[in-house]
Enzyme design. Structure first.
Site, PDB file in Angstrom:
ATOM      1  N   ARG A 151       0.865  -1.186   0.000  1.00  0.00           N
ATOM      2  CA  ARG A 151       0.000   0.000   0.000  1.00  0.00           C
ATOM      3  C   ARG A 151       0.900   1.233   0.000  1.00  0.00           C
ATOM      4  O   ARG A 151       1.693   1.415   0.935  1.00  0.00           O
ATOM      5  CB  ARG A 151      -0.902  -0.028   1.240  1.00  0.00           C
ATOM      6  N   HIS A 179      12.876  -2.835  -3.768  1.00  0.00           N
ATOM      7  CA  HIS A 179      12.063  -2.869  -4.986  1.00  0.00           C
ATOM      8  C   HIS A 179      12.710  -3.832  -5.995  1.00  0.00           C
ATOM      9  O   HIS A 179      13.933  -3.791  -6.179  1.00  0.00           O
ATOM     10  CB  HIS A 179      11.966  -1.458  -5.576  1.00  0.00           C
TER      11      HIS A 179
END
Ligand code: GAR
Length: 202
Positions: free
Chosen positions: A90, A108
């Site tokens: 989120r 990431h």
């Protein structure tokens, strides 16, 4: 260094951190693991390691602001000095990031600034790159745009699909995330504007 982790799912990066910590090679104190998903495997992993957990399920809140207020209060109560995002899916609001009382880091699954946002591995395959990898970075108000702490590359093969590439990237995620957190905990990371300097020798 007092740390907390936010994770939404499987929690394999959290597990990599826990493993290093249990092996005494990560000088941090895990104050808590939080999730926006009540059934996240990450919460089970934390409980097994004796780390307090907290769920902040979306459906319990009227809006994102009230959910993030709860997260901010939780971090403050725990005295957290570093917030670690490990597959937290989120996007934190600009307001939360601006008001955060400690640095926030994220991992990431691409070599940023290539392929920010969702489905980074699919984006890499669709683009046709020959090399991808993962990035540990500070979180700023943009999408995966904060100063880069560590990166590691992996090859992309013609026969790769999302699963095979994700698995190859995940293996190196599990190496560089604990390494980045160790460097941060040892105060070896200095951020100067966009550039991050790492002092491995002092
Ligand atoms: C990891 O590949 C992480 O890089 C990615 O989600 C996965 C979580 O796996 N994060 C993002 O895509 C953030 N934009 P895990 O739950 O097993 O650690």
């Amino acid at each position: 260094m007092k740390v907390a982790v936010l994770a939404s799912g499987r929690g394999s990066n959290l597990q990599a951190l826990i493993d290093e910590w249990q092996g005494d090679s990560l000088p941090v104190e895990f104050m808590g693991v939080g999730s926006d998903k009540i059934n996240a495997q990450a919460l089970v992993r934390a409980e097994k390691a004796g780390i307090p957990t907290r769920a902040f399920p979306k459906e319990n809140y009227l809006d994102k602001e009230s959910q993030e207020n709860d997260i901010a209060n939780w971090l403050e109560e725990l005295g957290v000095e570093l917030l670690i995002l490990a597959g937290y899916m989120r996007v934190l609001s600009k307001n939360f990031i601006r008001k955060a009382e400690c640095p926030i880091v994220n991992i990431h699954p691409s070599l940023l600034p290539a392929f920010p946002g969702l489905n980074a591995q699919r984006q890499a395959l669709e683009y046709g790159v020959k090399v991808s990898g993962c990035t540990v970075h500070f979180v700023d108000e943009g999408m995966d745009s904060g100063p880069i702490i560590l990166q590691e590359a992996v090859p992309v093969f013609e026969e790769d699909d999302v699963d095979t590439l994700s698995e190859r990237i995940l293996k190196v995620e599990h190496e560089i995330y604990p390494e980045a957190i160790r460097l941060l905990a040892l105060d070896k990371v200095k951020c100067q504007g966009r550039k991050v300097k790492i002092n491995r020798h002092s």
